[in-house]
Design a protein around this motif. Structure first.
Motif, PDB file in Angstrom:
ATOM      1  N   LYS A 304       8.854  -2.130  -8.132  1.00  0.00           N
ATOM      2  CA  LYS A 304       9.198  -3.953  -7.619  1.00  0.00           C
ATOM      3  C   LYS A 304      10.032  -4.655  -8.910  1.00  0.00           C
ATOM      4  CE  LYS A 304       5.987  -5.987 -11.274  1.00  0.00           C
ATOM      5  NZ  LYS A 304       4.789  -6.644 -11.331  1.00  0.00           N
ATOM      6  N   TYR A 341       3.066  -5.075  -4.198  1.00  0.00           N
ATOM      7  CA  TYR A 341       3.505  -3.705  -3.549  1.00  0.00           C
ATOM      8  C   TYR A 341       2.998  -2.499  -3.253  1.00  0.00           C
ATOM      9  CZ  TYR A 341       7.711  -6.791  -4.681  1.00  0.00           C
ATOM     10  OH  TYR A 341       8.923  -7.900  -4.898  1.00  0.00           O
ATOM     11  N   SER A 343       1.160  -0.284  -1.685  1.00  0.00           N
ATOM     12  CA  SER A 343       0.196   0.689  -0.654  1.00  0.00           C
ATOM     13  C   SER A 343      -0.508   0.434   0.310  1.00  0.00           C
ATOM     14  CB  SER A 343       0.695   2.202  -0.638  1.00  0.00           C
ATOM     15  OG  SER A 343      -0.164   2.735  -1.541  1.00  0.00           O
ATOM     16  N   ASP A 357       4.135   4.544  -4.234  1.00  0.00           N
ATOM     17  CA  ASP A 357       5.837   4.622  -5.408  1.00  0.00           C
ATOM     18  C   ASP A 357       7.050   4.216  -3.853  1.00  0.00           C
ATOM     19  OD1 ASP A 357       4.005   4.671  -7.794  1.00  0.00           O
ATOM     20  OD2 ASP A 357       4.933   5.396  -8.355  1.00  0.00           O
ATOM     21  N   SER A 360       6.305   1.184  -2.346  1.00  0.00           N
ATOM     22  CA  SER A 360       6.896   0.430  -2.998  1.00  0.00           C
ATOM     23  C   SER A 360       8.478  -0.124  -2.828  1.00  0.00           C
ATOM     24  CB  SER A 360       6.537   0.342  -4.391  1.00  0.00           C
ATOM     25  OG  SER A 360       4.775   0.400  -4.129  1.00  0.00           O
TER      26      SER A 360
END
Ligand SMILES: Nc1ncnc2c1ncn2[C@@H]1O[C@H](COP(=O)(O)OP(=O)(O)OP(=O)(O)O)[C@@H](O)[C@H]1O
Length: 493
Positions: A304, A341, A343, A357, A360
């Motif tokens: 983030k 953030y 998923s 990731d 994000s």
């Protein structure tokens, strides 16, 4: 919107300049009285035997000087102006009156248990002397971490060698302050995480994760970790020492940019987060993620804007990695806003891979270029965390806006769309994204990006100055109003 006129821009690092002027002559050895200073002030012998010659007042020095004035203690409260406990220092006061809180903590003014842990924590281990991660039922260790980078010549960092310079920011889990490591004049970041009610599970988990962090070797896209400790006298807190990134995190830069836009409403030049910048940031984040996974099988899980840090050398690094699912969940129970953030597969409790990731990263890019969190901005704030989670899972994937105000290249649109695919199996992997056109086109632009980072640094400083002046003005106006009201009341009587 641009970064302002180049003539205003001073490319030098203020910090470095200040540090050069911070001369630290060592008091000659054999000076017995300096040892008595140690026991009174709580300073380590190293700090106590040095005298700090502060630079003369000029605008360039304000930063460091102000830092000394605004020191915080571990609770984030300001502590009094330091009286440097140095023999022969002209403005030195009676040593016995030197403030105890000048340094973070020390064996001499702590309870025995804390003293033991603090003196041991930063003692280096041999290279292959890694600490085995704790199991769930293992007791927490009070000291276990050493530096993974040669921080100072003797490769140890003593907490008592740190002088706190000021608060950087705080998040859901802790507060980050800037500190000077006196022996080598290095600025570092110190994060303090308060552990409420001595929560054993959280402590064990944090310690396990810090142990993992410790094992990660330095990498150009990972914030270096210098050490950590758990103190259990008074406040229970975990202290993490890490590399200081002087442009801060992307969320901070975004806030400064928004204020800049508000002040310069008429300017319609290129946005700060242009495609070159977004590409370079994405490349760095992907490389950091790839390193963590390929070498250590670590999945970041918390990408983030506040976990992506930048410095004026043009480096982009990720921090707060290795936080396990369990830990994130336990923090998310207490703090709202940590899960935004995440998923779709993570929210649904499915198998979680590095592609989480990637999702994000996609959201982060949309936020950087639009200035709004994609699943909650534009006057469409979710109705609580459940609504937000529902949106992530059930609503169409977030996209870059395609209105007449926004002209994004096909490469960037495709890159973001590739990150924000809801079906994890269809989403691109980190290695696929590293060779995406959006990344390769901008890859050679290191020089431009370095220049951008320096300009950001300049604007951060400018913003700080403007806000300080605004605050002072507001305080003055408030005082004047109060005085006027008092005078009116007196006149009435
Ligand atoms: N190493 C560092 N160098 C410079 N600034 C930092 C560093 N680490 C953190 N910061 C700044 O301090 C702020 C607070 O960081 P912290 O990690 O406590 O919380 P966060 O990441 O914002 O939120 P959360 O607790 O939800 O992860 C960050 O937003 C960032 O601006």
């Amino acid at each position: 919107m641009s970064f302002g006129t180049p003539s205003l821009f001073q490319g030098k690092s203020l910090q470095k300049r200040n540090l050069k002027q911070l001369s630290i002559p060592v008091v000659p050895e054999g000076n017995k009285s300096s040892e008595s200073v140690n026991s009174v002030s709580g300073l380590s012998p190293t700090v106590a035997s040095m005298k700090l010659s502060l630079p003369k007042a000029d605008s360039g020095n304000l930063h460091l000087r102000r830092g000394f004035k605004k020191r915080l203690n571990l609770d984030g409260q300001s502590i009094p102006e330091p009286v440097l406990p140095v023999k022969n220092y002209p403005s030195n006061e009676n040593l016995a009156t030197a403030p105890q809180s000048f340094v973070v903590s020390s064996p001499t003014n702590s309870s025995p248990s804390t003293s033991t842990s603090l003196t041991q924590v930063f003692t280096p281990l041999e290279d292959d002397d890694y600490v085995k991660p704790l199991g769930d039922n293992d007791p927490p260790q009070s000291s276990f971490i050493r530096s993974n980078e040669q921080m100072c010549t003797n490769s140890t960092i003593q907490l008592q060698d740190l002088v706190q310079l000021g608060r950087i920011g705080s998040g859901n889990s802790g507060t980050v302050v800037k500190a000077l490591h006196v022996p080598d004049s290095k600025i570092i970041a110190k994060k303090v995480i308060a552990v409420e009610n001595n929560n054993q599970l959280v402590i064990n988990q944090l310690i396990r994760e810090l142990t993992i962090m410790k094992s990660v070797h330095p990498h150009e896209n990972i914030v270096s970790f210098y050490g950590a400790t758990y103190t259990h006298s008074g406040n229970n807190e975990i202290i993490i020492l890490m590399e200081y990134m002087n442009c801060g995190s992307l969320d901070k830069i975004l806030s400064v940019y928004k204020r800049f836009c508000a002040r310069n409403a008429a300017t319609t030049e290129e946005p700060w987060f242009n495609e070159m910048v977004v590409s370079k940031i994405s490349y760095a984040v992907l490389k950091g993620l790839s390193y963590l996974y390929e070498k250590y099988k670590i999945i970041h899980r918390d990408i983030k804007p506040s976990n992506v840090l930048i410095n004026s050398k043009g480096q982009v690094k990720i921090c707060d990695f290795g936080v396990s699912k369990k830990m994130i969940n336990s923090i998310a129970d207490t703090f709202v806003g940590t899960s935004t953030y995440m998923s779709p597969e993570r929210i649904q409790g499915n198998v979680y891979s590095t592609k989480g990731d990637v999702w994000s990263l996609g959201l982060m890019i949309i936020e950087l270029v639009t200035g709004e969190f994609p699943l909650g901005g534009h006057n469409d704030t979710p109705n609580g965390i459940l609504d937000l989670l529902q949106r992530i899972v059930n609503e169409p994937s977030p996209r870059l806006p395609s209105d007449h105000n926004n002209h994004f290249s096909n490469e960037m649109v495709n890159f973001v769309n590739t990150c924000c695919v809801k079906d994890e199996s269809q989403r691109s992997s980190i290695s696929e994204l590293l060779s995406h056109n959006f990344i390769t086109i901008h890859k050679p632009k290191d020089k431009e990006f370095r220049h951008w980072c320096k300009k950001v640094k300049f604007h951060l400083k400018e913003d700080k100055q403007i806000r300080r002046e605004d605050n002072e003005r507001a305080k003055l106006e408030k005082k004047q109003l109060e005085r006027a009201a008092e005078a009116a009341a007196t006149a009435r009587r």
